[in-house]
Design an enzyme around this catalytic site. Sequence first.
Site, PDB file in Angstrom:
ATOM      1  N   LYS A  90      39.183  32.547  29.782  1.00 37.60           N
ATOM      2  CA  LYS A  90      39.146  32.834  31.217  1.00 37.60           C
ATOM      3  C   LYS A  90      40.418  32.331  31.848  1.00 37.60           C
ATOM      4  O   LYS A  90      40.849  31.190  31.589  1.00 37.60           O
ATOM      5  CB  LYS A  90      37.929  32.119  31.845  1.00 37.60           C
ATOM      6  CG  LYS A  90      37.779  32.370  33.333  1.00 37.60           C
ATOM      7  CD  LYS A  90      37.005  33.630  33.595  1.00 37.60           C
ATOM      8  CE  LYS A  90      37.207  34.160  35.011  1.00 37.60           C
ATOM      9  NZ  LYS A  90      38.450  35.005  35.137  1.00 37.60           N
ATOM     10  N   GLN A 111      44.797  25.777  31.720  1.00 34.03           N
ATOM     11  CA  GLN A 111      43.532  26.434  32.048  1.00 34.03           C
ATOM     12  C   GLN A 111      42.386  25.925  31.174  1.00 34.03           C
ATOM     13  O   GLN A 111      41.250  25.834  31.623  1.00 34.03           O
ATOM     14  CB  GLN A 111      43.710  27.957  31.867  1.00 34.03           C
ATOM     15  CG  GLN A 111      42.711  28.802  32.632  1.00 34.03           C
ATOM     16  CD  GLN A 111      43.077  29.001  34.088  1.00 34.03           C
ATOM     17  OE1 GLN A 111      44.230  29.253  34.397  1.00 34.03           O
ATOM     18  NE2 GLN A 111      42.126  28.891  34.981  1.00 34.03           N
ATOM     19  N   LYS A 114      41.269  22.668  32.854  1.00 36.20           N
ATOM     20  CA  LYS A 114      40.770  22.962  34.195  1.00 36.20           C
ATOM     21  C   LYS A 114      39.383  23.591  34.113  1.00 36.20           C
ATOM     22  O   LYS A 114      38.441  23.193  34.803  1.00 36.20           O
ATOM     23  CB  LYS A 114      41.743  23.930  34.874  1.00 36.20           C
ATOM     24  CG  LYS A 114      41.370  24.288  36.292  1.00 36.20           C
ATOM     25  CD  LYS A 114      42.091  25.528  36.803  1.00 36.20           C
ATOM     26  CE  LYS A 114      43.583  25.466  36.651  1.00 36.20           C
ATOM     27  NZ  LYS A 114      44.289  26.465  37.500  1.00 36.20           N
ATOM     28  N   LYS A 126      45.415  32.953  29.621  1.00 34.45           N
ATOM     29  CA  LYS A 126      46.259  33.369  30.739  1.00 34.45           C
ATOM     30  C   LYS A 126      47.083  34.560  30.297  1.00 34.45           C
ATOM     31  O   LYS A 126      47.312  34.745  29.106  1.00 34.45           O
ATOM     32  CB  LYS A 126      47.199  32.221  31.124  1.00 34.45           C
ATOM     33  CG  LYS A 126      47.707  32.291  32.543  1.00 34.45           C
ATOM     34  CD  LYS A 126      46.713  31.679  33.502  1.00 34.45           C
ATOM     35  CE  LYS A 126      47.139  31.808  34.934  1.00 34.45           C
ATOM     36  NZ  LYS A 126      46.303  30.956  35.810  1.00 34.45           N
ATOM     37  N   GLY A 165      43.081  37.105  38.886  1.00 34.35           N
ATOM     38  CA  GLY A 165      44.388  37.122  39.536  1.00 34.35           C
ATOM     39  C   GLY A 165      45.138  35.812  39.372  1.00 34.35           C
ATOM     40  O   GLY A 165      44.595  34.809  38.919  1.00 34.35           O
ATOM     41  N   ASP A 166      46.406  35.841  39.725  1.00 35.82           N
ATOM     42  CA  ASP A 166      47.256  34.662  39.853  1.00 35.82           C
ATOM     43  C   ASP A 166      48.396  35.154  40.755  1.00 35.82           C
ATOM     44  O   ASP A 166      48.222  36.146  41.489  1.00 35.82           O
ATOM     45  CB  ASP A 166      47.746  34.182  38.459  1.00 35.82           C
ATOM     46  CG  ASP A 166      48.326  32.768  38.492  1.00 35.82           C
ATOM     47  OD1 ASP A 166      47.554  31.809  38.474  1.00 35.82           O
ATOM     48  OD2 ASP A 166      49.571  32.622  38.560  1.00 35.82           O
ATOM     49  N   THR A 210      40.283  28.946  45.825  1.00 34.39           N
ATOM     50  CA  THR A 210      41.265  27.976  45.334  1.00 34.39           C
ATOM     51  C   THR A 210      41.713  27.067  46.481  1.00 34.39           C
ATOM     52  O   THR A 210      41.731  25.837  46.352  1.00 34.39           O
ATOM     53  CB  THR A 210      42.468  28.686  44.683  1.00 34.39           C
ATOM     54  OG1 THR A 210      41.976  29.680  43.781  1.00 34.39           O
ATOM     55  CG2 THR A 210      43.341  27.710  43.925  1.00 34.39           C
ATOM     56  N   ASN A 241      47.702  33.443  48.709  1.00 36.31           N
ATOM     57  CA  ASN A 241      46.257  33.279  48.774  1.00 36.31           C
ATOM     58  C   ASN A 241      45.809  31.816  48.815  1.00 36.31           C
ATOM     59  O   ASN A 241      44.956  31.434  49.616  1.00 36.31           O
ATOM     60  CB  ASN A 241      45.711  33.967  47.518  1.00 36.31           C
ATOM     61  CG  ASN A 241      44.243  34.078  47.536  1.00 36.31           C
ATOM     62  OD1 ASN A 241      43.680  34.495  48.533  1.00 36.31           O
ATOM     63  ND2 ASN A 241      43.609  33.689  46.459  1.00 36.31           N
ATOM     64  N   SER A 377      35.270  32.074  40.074  1.00 29.54           N
ATOM     65  CA  SER A 377      35.278  33.205  39.144  1.00 29.54           C
ATOM     66  C   SER A 377      34.081  33.113  38.201  1.00 29.54           C
ATOM     67  O   SER A 377      33.439  34.131  37.886  1.00 29.54           O
ATOM     68  CB  SER A 377      36.560  33.212  38.308  1.00 29.54           C
ATOM     69  OG  SER A 377      37.621  33.820  39.004  1.00 29.54           O
TER      70      SER A 377
HETATM   71  N1  GLU Z   1      44.723  31.983  38.364  1.00 32.44           N
HETATM   72  C1  GLU Z   1      43.723  31.069  38.830  1.00 32.44           C
HETATM   73  C2  GLU Z   1      43.944  29.712  38.203  1.00 32.44           C
HETATM   74  O1  GLU Z   1      45.070  29.320  38.027  1.00 32.44           O
HETATM   75  C3  GLU Z   1      42.317  31.626  38.688  1.00 32.44           C
HETATM   76  C4  GLU Z   1      41.908  32.072  37.330  1.00 32.44           C
HETATM   77  C5  GLU Z   1      40.547  32.792  37.279  1.00 32.44           C
HETATM   78  O2  GLU Z   1      39.897  32.928  38.315  1.00 32.44           O
HETATM   79  O3  GLU Z   1      40.173  33.172  36.171  1.00 32.44           O
HETATM   80  O4  GLU Z   1      43.044  28.968  37.906  1.00 32.44           O
END
Ligand code: GLU
Length: 445
Positions: A90, A111, A114, A126, A165-166, A210, A241, A377
């Site tokens: 994810k 990630q 996190k 990612k 997204g990012d 976020t 965002n 998410s």
């Molecule tokens: N890009 C965001 C992050 O850095 C969200 C990633 C997601 O929702 O999967 O955590």
Amino acid sequence: MDEKLQHAYDEVLRRNPGESEFHQAVLEVLDTLGPVVAKHPEYADAAIIERICEPERQIIFRVPWVDDQGQTRINRGFRVEFNSALGPYKGGLRFHPSVYLGIVKFLGFEQIFKNALTGLPIGGGKGGSDFDPKGRSDAEIMRFCQSFMTELYRHIGEYTDVPAGDIGVGGREIGYLFGQYKRITNRYESGVLTGKGLGWGGSRVRTEATGYGTVFFVDEILRSRGDDLEGKKVAVSGSGNVAIYAIEKLQQLGAVVVACSDSGGYVVDEAGIDLALLKDVKEARRQRISHYADERSGATFVDDGSVWSVPCEIALPCATQNELDDTDAGALIRNGVQVVAEGANMPCTPEAVRAFADAGVAFAPGKAANAGGVATSALEMQQNASRDSWGFEHTEQRLAEIMRNIHRSCLTAADEYGQPGNYVAGANIVGFTQVADAMLALGVI
Ligand code: GLU
């Protein structure tokens, strides 16, 4: 650094030459794990550190598309599926000219921890492309997204890998990506992407998550010190965002946001940012932030120097990696900053993080402070799996609770390992042990 950790880090350097952001992200984590490997020799025995630093799968592909002038363009696409011990990979997709394998690996590595910190069943990954969406028409964006998904679709799925997204990828891009996935696979598989529109499987609060989550985290830090956000002066970098919805929640909780920025400069607005105008300029019109200052009396636009020279009590870097260095940290500290929380991924350089620690500034690393986005998410995935749609308040409460839990577990781990108040160590230890324990249980895979 512990000998085994140093060896693992040396191997990362040797196997991933030239990927400085990835090296930085790995070092930042391994640096804090000494006490953990000392207490748990089973991790080293099973080569958990070495395995966690090596992505399970890395996909690199060509993305050809045709621009509005009929010219064929080529970009490079990436998906790094880093770790799936806790759940399907994810993590977001980033479209930005700076994207290369090293950036995607650093983001994917962060990630993993996190996502573990959220307490929800999601692994880490990612992706992205060096495509530059700036100045591109909607039609060009659509053709690019369709071409990107024409390769990506075979690698993802609701039980396999769930992109979102990012930077450079928002609701519009997720729409085009989902449309192409649906067309190719002939499946309305809502759970394959998150950040979808509310009318077609998206979750309330995902857009805000976020930024809101980062502010909830800051609120928890302040509460743990008997303080709150009321009347606090805040500087925020970025105006995408994350920054916009951090500003929204800060204002709801009584703080005064005096500055924000984009890659062209920053605005200072001592009366407090006019959020409606900021959203109009950045979201509706997709314009540069200088337009904000043109249309708002009392606001000034500065196109050189740093947003971090603006005096504030709280600083939220919400733009991009390594945007806040030791010079910026020095200016913030001299101006009396009390709390710094990363809304973006790795926005503070290691030297800046050290300066905050030395000065006794509370510092919240991105993998804890900005986990609200990916956590929501995961809530979107829950709603998709049960074909349900939750209300705003309920979803926001779930997000707030997740951020409170992350804050608590970071502090508890920091205490337990003899580093009270150290959110960097706390976040790394909690994230790492969750993943490491699952990897041990799953065997050598
Ligand atoms: N890009 C965001 C992050 O850095 C969200 C990633 C997601 O929702 O999967 O955590």
